[in-house]
Design a protein around this motif. Structure first.
Motif, PDB file in Angstrom:
ATOM      1  N   HIS A 280      29.252 -20.089  28.034  1.00 57.37           N
ATOM      2  CA  HIS A 280      29.733 -20.695  28.957  1.00 57.37           C
ATOM      3  C   HIS A 280      30.992 -22.080  27.890  1.00 57.37           C
ATOM      4  O   HIS A 280      30.156 -22.559  27.935  1.00 57.37           O
ATOM      5  CB  HIS A 280      29.897 -20.838  30.130  1.00 57.37           C
ATOM      6  N   TYR A 281      31.870 -21.545  28.465  1.00 56.33           N
ATOM      7  CA  TYR A 281      33.088 -23.096  27.917  1.00 56.33           C
ATOM      8  C   TYR A 281      33.167 -24.200  29.077  1.00 56.33           C
ATOM      9  O   TYR A 281      33.427 -25.286  28.590  1.00 56.33           O
ATOM     10  CB  TYR A 281      34.240 -22.994  27.266  1.00 56.33           C
ATOM     11  N   ALA A 292      34.923 -33.476  34.198  1.00 55.06           N
ATOM     12  CA  ALA A 292      33.202 -32.399  33.637  1.00 55.06           C
ATOM     13  C   ALA A 292      33.581 -32.426  32.164  1.00 55.06           C
ATOM     14  O   ALA A 292      33.702 -31.898  31.719  1.00 55.06           O
ATOM     15  CB  ALA A 292      33.423 -31.873  34.237  1.00 55.06           C
ATOM     16  N   PRO A 293      33.276 -33.363  31.484  1.00 55.87           N
ATOM     17  CA  PRO A 293      33.141 -33.270  30.030  1.00 55.87           C
ATOM     18  C   PRO A 293      31.491 -32.366  29.884  1.00 55.87           C
ATOM     19  O   PRO A 293      32.248 -31.900  28.365  1.00 55.87           O
ATOM     20  CB  PRO A 293      32.653 -34.790  29.718  1.00 55.87           C
ATOM     21  N   GLY A 294      30.773 -32.226  30.822  1.00 55.99           N
ATOM     22  CA  GLY A 294      29.757 -30.963  29.861  1.00 55.99           C
ATOM     23  C   GLY A 294      29.243 -31.339  28.408  1.00 55.99           C
ATOM     24  O   GLY A 294      29.700 -29.999  27.720  1.00 55.99           O
ATOM     25  N   ALA A 295      29.112 -32.583  27.870  1.00 60.22           N
ATOM     26  CA  ALA A 295      29.278 -31.713  26.349  1.00 60.22           C
ATOM     27  C   ALA A 295      27.930 -31.095  26.127  1.00 60.22           C
ATOM     28  O   ALA A 295      27.635 -30.299  25.460  1.00 60.22           O
ATOM     29  CB  ALA A 295      28.687 -33.771  25.619  1.00 60.22           C
ATOM     30  N   GLU A 296      26.932 -31.543  27.104  1.00 61.59           N
ATOM     31  CA  GLU A 296      25.147 -30.217  26.526  1.00 61.59           C
ATOM     32  C   GLU A 296      25.318 -29.096  27.102  1.00 61.59           C
ATOM     33  O   GLU A 296      25.383 -28.235  26.364  1.00 61.59           O
ATOM     34  CB  GLU A 296      24.399 -31.295  26.857  1.00 61.59           C
ATOM     35  N   ASP A 297      26.327 -29.221  28.824  1.00 61.14           N
ATOM     36  CA  ASP A 297      26.308 -28.730  29.104  1.00 61.14           C
ATOM     37  C   ASP A 297      27.454 -27.747  29.677  1.00 61.14           C
ATOM     38  O   ASP A 297      28.398 -28.111  30.380  1.00 61.14           O
ATOM     39  CB  ASP A 297      25.452 -28.973  30.630  1.00 61.14           C
ATOM     40  N   ASN A 298      28.738 -27.320  28.830  1.00 66.46           N
ATOM     41  CA  ASN A 298      27.912 -26.140  27.709  1.00 66.46           C
ATOM     42  C   ASN A 298      28.680 -26.687  26.203  1.00 66.46           C
ATOM     43  O   ASN A 298      29.371 -25.620  25.598  1.00 66.46           O
ATOM     44  CB  ASN A 298      27.890 -25.213  27.846  1.00 66.46           C
ATOM     45  N   ALA A 299      29.752 -27.669  25.744  1.00 62.84           N
ATOM     46  CA  ALA A 299      30.287 -27.256  25.438  1.00 62.84           C
ATOM     47  C   ALA A 299      29.249 -27.500  23.322  1.00 62.84           C
ATOM     48  O   ALA A 299      29.821 -26.770  22.697  1.00 62.84           O
ATOM     49  CB  ALA A 299      30.714 -29.557  24.700  1.00 62.84           C
ATOM     50  N   SER A 300      28.177 -27.663  23.520  1.00 58.87           N
ATOM     51  CA  SER A 300      26.814 -27.930  22.709  1.00 58.87           C
ATOM     52  C   SER A 300      27.014 -26.439  22.813  1.00 58.87           C
ATOM     53  O   SER A 300      26.980 -25.645  20.692  1.00 58.87           O
ATOM     54  CB  SER A 300      26.032 -28.311  22.634  1.00 58.87           C
ATOM     55  N   GLY A 301      27.170 -25.234  23.590  1.00 59.86           N
ATOM     56  CA  GLY A 301      26.584 -24.069  23.118  1.00 59.86           C
ATOM     57  C   GLY A 301      28.073 -22.950  23.040  1.00 59.86           C
ATOM     58  O   GLY A 301      28.030 -22.462  21.482  1.00 59.86           O
ATOM     59  N   CYS A 302      28.999 -23.297  23.478  1.00 61.10           N
ATOM     60  CA  CYS A 302      30.674 -23.500  22.907  1.00 61.10           C
ATOM     61  C   CYS A 302      30.526 -23.701  21.478  1.00 61.10           C
ATOM     62  O   CYS A 302      30.945 -23.089  20.521  1.00 61.10           O
ATOM     63  CB  CYS A 302      32.028 -23.604  23.895  1.00 61.10           C
TER      64      CYS A 302
END
Ligand SMILES: [Zn+2]
Length: 485
Positions: A280-281, A292-302
């Motif tokens: 998910h992005y 809502a930077p979401g670096a780990e959740d979930n920029a990492s996965g995207c």
């Protein structure tokens, strides 16, 4: 520990594992078992003895302290009506005389709850953070994602409403919906094709991290405007890759249309055999309208999806691969539900061999690079293949579970499509989970890099073509020539 003591502990664990893999015991058709390998040394077993009768008292017993034999015995004392084991604890419920009967457990009893009302007890699985509902419940026993709670009498309506809006799933008692779990992974020694190493070597941690930083610079809250900027940026990245066809299937969310981003590489030899790589992005935080930077959740996965897409677009796979970034995950897996249900309605779901989900792949709380592989029984072959890839190509320590929950692999599993979540195993300890502080400087490059190497290797074996997955210790598949090497 003495040798005798050690033998006793090993025997105890073995018995518990054996018991746990029995979904239904012959002598008790209402008993369900679940085995979770996440805690390697200590099996996690959940089981229910008989229907829930009236009870008014619960005790928490430390299983290791009382020992396996007495732990089993105490479940059968007069007055004991219901029990559940989670991690190293037994929650034993019954009438007041249960405590008298169990008095010989002595210091093995951690705590006792009085005034228990079985109708207000729930087993929930859900988040450990953001417990805005904490004051509405009494926590009886908690282990990882699972928790037994008692709803406070006065607030049942409020609590029921809250449960409906958060990522918490109350399971009715006695539990009948826990999915069947199996035992630990099979032997994971395999030969991999020579070309696989080449692809693994192409994982570029700096490129992955740079994408992660770019994604984290957008506010990717699904109800905000920044989500469209992030979508456009992802479209640009995928479009620039050779052979990639990009689409943005939309669906309605909060009164407007949002989009998944799908990049497709059509297989060069087996185009009707599909693999899905997704993450998910979107992101969220305690104040998502602001940030809502979401670096780990979930920029990492995207960013992981983009990195894998780059590698496979430069090394065209024999089977087709769909690289998907989902929107609306934080609001209830909306993007992956939309895609998975589309697959079913178009009849394409039968083409999908496997779905790989990356959700939180860049954090570790210590030097132990532990990674959780999560699926259900139909995805056991994926757990085996990815474990083998991890052993061969990475320094990851793998843990596994067949208790799938809470991310974009679940909608596929729900539609009988084999799917696997790869997630760093310290996610529950991540201090900035769903916070505005979920920033790139919390990321450990090696964590993401090793998970990506595992994922590239496993996908290369399945979709790559040149190499064939082979068990060293059997004739399960493939090429005897390679096997006898
Ligand atoms: Zn996530």
């Amino acid at each position: 520990m003495t040798a005798d003591g050690f033998r006793r502990v090993v025997k105890c664990h073995l018995r518990r594992i054996r018991d746990a893999v029995l979904t239904v015991r012959a002598e008790d058709a209402t008993k369900k078992g679940l085995y979770d390998t996440r805690k390697a040394a200590l099996a996690v077993l959940i089981a229910f003895a008989g229907p829930v009768a009236a009870f008014d008292i619960c005790a928490v017993v430390d299983i290791d302290r009382v020992g396996f034999e007495r732990n089993e015995a105490v479940k059968n004392v007069d007055g004991a009506h219901w029990w559940i084991e989670m991690g190293g604890d037994l929650l034993l419920c019954g009438h007041a005389d249960l405590i008298t009967e169990a008095h010989d457990l002595g210091h093995g009893i951690d705590r006792i709850y009085h005034d228990i009302d079985p109708t207000r007890i729930r087993l929930i699985r859900g988040e450990s953070n953001d417990r805005e509902w904490d004051h509405l419940v009494q926590s009886l026993l908690r282990h990882r994602r699972l928790e037994v709670i008692q709803l406070q009498q006065a607030n049942q309506t409020e609590m029921t409403a809250l449960l409906g809006h958060s990522k918490i799933e109350p399971l009715p008692l006695p539990v009948t919906v826990i999915r069947q779990a199996e035992n630990s992974p099979q032997k994971t020694t395999r030969h991999f094709g020579e070309s696989t190493q080449t692809l693994v070597d192409e994982v570029d941690q700096a490129r992955w991290f740079s994408d992660l930083e770019t994604l984290a610079s957008y506010n990717r809250y699904s109800y905000g405007d920044g989500i469209f900027d992030a979508e456009n940026w992802i479209v640009q990245q995928l479009t620039a890759m050779p052979g990639m066809t990009v689409t943005t299937p939309g669906f309605s969310m909060g009164g407007r249309e949002v989009h998944n981003v799908v990049g497709t590489l059509v297989g060069t030899a087996r185009p009707d055999e599909w693999y899905i790589v997704g993450a998910h992005y979107d992101s969220t935080s305690e104040n998502p309208q602001a940030a809502a930077p979401g670096a780990e959740d979930n920029a990492s996965g995207c960013a992981g999806v983009l990195e894998m897409a780059r590698i496979f677009s430069a090394n065209p796979p024999h089977a087709s691969v769909l690289f998907i970034c989902y929107v609306g995950e934080e609001q209830g897996l909306l993007g992956s539900i939309d895609h998975a249900s589309d697959l079913v309605s178009t009849g394409d779901s039968s083409r999908v061999q496997a779905m790989l989900n990356m959700d939180m792949i860049g954090f570790t709380s210590d030097s132990d690079l532990d990674c959780l592989l999560e699926s259900e029984s139909i995805g056991q072959f994926l757990i085996d293949a990815f474990s083998a890839a991890a052993t061969t190509y990475t320094t990851l320590r793998i843990e596994t579970t067949l208790f799938a929950w809470g991310s974009d692999h679940v909608p596929y599993l729900d539609r009988s499509i084999p799917a696997l979540l790869t997630i760093e195993n310290d996610w529950a300890d991540y201090p900035d989970y769903h916070e505005t502080g979920d920033l790139p400087n919390n990321i450990t490059l090696a964590m993401g890099r090793e998970i990506l190497k595992m994922n590239v290797a496993a996908l290369a074996e399945m979709a790559g073509g040149d190499s064939v997955l082979i068990f060293i210790d059997g004739f399960e598949s493939g090429n005897l020539g390679r096997w006898t090497e």
